[in-house]
Design an enzyme around this catalytic site. Structure first.
Site, PDB file in Angstrom:
ATOM      1  N   GLY A  21       0.803  -1.217   0.000  1.00 25.94           N
ATOM      2  CA  GLY A  21       0.000   0.000   0.000  1.00 25.94           C
ATOM      3  C   GLY A  21       0.831   1.260   0.000  1.00 25.94           C
ATOM      4  O   GLY A  21       0.501   2.238   0.670  1.00 25.94           O
ATOM      5  N   ASN A  23       1.534   3.456  -2.412  1.00 31.25           N
ATOM      6  CA  ASN A  23       1.329   4.489  -3.434  1.00 31.25           C
ATOM      7  C   ASN A  23       0.705   5.765  -2.866  1.00 31.25           C
ATOM      8  O   ASN A  23       0.653   6.794  -3.545  1.00 31.25           O
ATOM      9  CB  ASN A  23       0.458   3.962  -4.572  1.00 31.25           C
ATOM     10  CG  ASN A  23      -0.915   3.526  -4.106  1.00 31.25           C
ATOM     11  OD1 ASN A  23      -1.052   2.459  -3.529  1.00 31.25           O
ATOM     12  ND2 ASN A  23      -1.932   4.349  -4.347  1.00 31.25           N
ATOM     13  N   GLY A  27       1.925   4.723   3.648  1.00 26.76           N
ATOM     14  CA  GLY A  27       2.847   3.857   2.916  1.00 26.76           C
ATOM     15  C   GLY A  27       3.759   4.642   2.010  1.00 26.76           C
ATOM     16  O   GLY A  27       4.970   4.359   1.920  1.00 26.76           O
ATOM     17  N   TYR A 177     -13.452  -3.792  11.951  1.00 31.71           N
ATOM     18  CA  TYR A 177     -12.172  -3.101  11.808  1.00 31.71           C
ATOM     19  C   TYR A 177     -11.308  -3.331  13.051  1.00 31.71           C
ATOM     20  O   TYR A 177     -10.112  -3.635  12.950  1.00 31.71           O
ATOM     21  CB  TYR A 177     -12.388  -1.607  11.598  1.00 31.71           C
ATOM     22  CG  TYR A 177     -11.106  -0.808  11.516  1.00 31.71           C
ATOM     23  CD1 TYR A 177     -10.246  -0.960  10.435  1.00 31.71           C
ATOM     24  CD2 TYR A 177     -10.747   0.085  12.521  1.00 31.71           C
ATOM     25  CE1 TYR A 177      -9.055  -0.239  10.366  1.00 31.71           C
ATOM     26  CE2 TYR A 177      -9.578   0.818  12.456  1.00 31.71           C
ATOM     27  CZ  TYR A 177      -8.735   0.649  11.371  1.00 31.71           C
ATOM     28  OH  TYR A 177      -7.560   1.363  11.296  1.00 31.71           O
TER      29      TYR A 177
END
Length: 306
Positions: A21, A23, A27, A177
């Site tokens: 992740g 991009n 991250g 979550y």
């Protein structure tokens, strides 16, 4: 006591870091900081176009940076296996695996393999990827597996719902979550026990409250309150500091958990923080590990300890 920043990061020349992740958001900031210190960065991303754009920005900020791309969809075990096969082909050693990617409070949905989306992506996808790459980390001196959790793990006050792991009976996006982020921590603690006697360690981190795209799936009451709360959130650059410290600080010990030092760990500089009581339930950690092996079909090249 001094505040830890990227200025204190050791030189990373010669080290290879795989970041999921990478991009956008945390991250991306993690990858950018490691690249600036000389690491060879592998952006493991679902969308290659966005990955290329991120790689371009990183090389603009650090022209000598080595940045590679690897397609990876953590919501598909087929994609995880294909990515791991390619990474194993490309790299004999991996120094850092940073399990950063994730989804937060999504509406009820399933991964390609039929897992609840948050548990399947945030935990099972990373569990499988780590297991498939671990032999490449075990041969790298000083290697680390850093898994990004959240203060949201505290939503899972009663631990993992082993009797309804995929939330088929009654779905709650906040609770699901919390379970996924709790699983990230329990995975880290159990992995660290299994890594004893090796030159690899497992560490966890959380960013506190950070201004990123992760909140795009928030339920309506949370989304409505978000603009009122964002003033208290840190930038993604600050939010990445706990991960970066966990990944690079020579003083880090396996099994530690890093987060911001500010009020209720929402923002600040990275320090060792505590996770909730249920995260330290060793029997539950081992049960989660066994279930994760069964669901993913991935076993690790390190034994369980009595």
């Amino acid at each position: 006591m001094s505040k830890w920043t990227t200025a204190q990061m050791p030189d990373q020349t010669g080290r290879t870091a795989v970041i999921t992740g990478a991009n956008t958001g945390l991250g991306y900031e993690t990858a950018k900081a490691l690249a600036a210190k000389g690491a060879h960065i592998v952006l493991a991303v679902r969308n290659l176009d966005k990955g290329r754009a991120a790689a371009d920005l990183i090389t603009r900020s650090a022209p000598s940076a080595r940045v590679s791309l690897q397609q990876l969809d953590l919501a598909s075990l087929t994609s995880v296996r294909e990515a791991a096969d390619q990474l194993r082909s490309d790299y004999d050693t991996i120094d850092l695996l940073i399990n950063n990617a994730g989804v937060m409070m999504t509406a009820k949905s399933k991964t390609a393999d039929g897992f609840e989306m948050q548990f399947g992506t945030n935990h099972l996808g990373h569990f499988a990827l780590t297991g498939l790459l671990l032999d490449r980390l075990l041969v790298a001196e000083g290697s680390r597996v850093v898994t990004v959790s959240s203060v949201g793990h505290r939503f899972a006050r009663n631990g993992i719902r082993f009797d309804d792991l995929q939330w088929d009976r009654a779905y709650g996006r906040v609770g699901a979550y919390g379970q996924a982020k709790l699983a990230n921590l329990m995975f880290t603690y159990e992995l660290q026990r299994r890594l004893q006697g090796t030159q690899t360690i497992a560490v966890a981190a959380h960013p506190g409250g950070s201004r990123t795209e992760l909140g795009r799936n928030l339920p309506r009451p949370f989304a409505a309150a978000l603009p009122l709360l964002e003033w208290s959130f840190a930038s993604a650059e600050m939010g990445a500091l706990p991960t970066l410290r966990a990944a690079t600080d020579p003083g880090v010990i396996g099994g530690q958990y890093y987060g911001p030092d500010g009020f209720i760990e929402q923002r600040g500089y990275p320090v060792v923080v505590a996770s909730n009581r249920v995260s330290h339930d060793v029997d539950a950690q081992r049960r989660l590990w066994a279930v994760s092996e069964e669901l993913t079909g991935v076993t690790f090249p390190v034994p369980a300890l009595v």
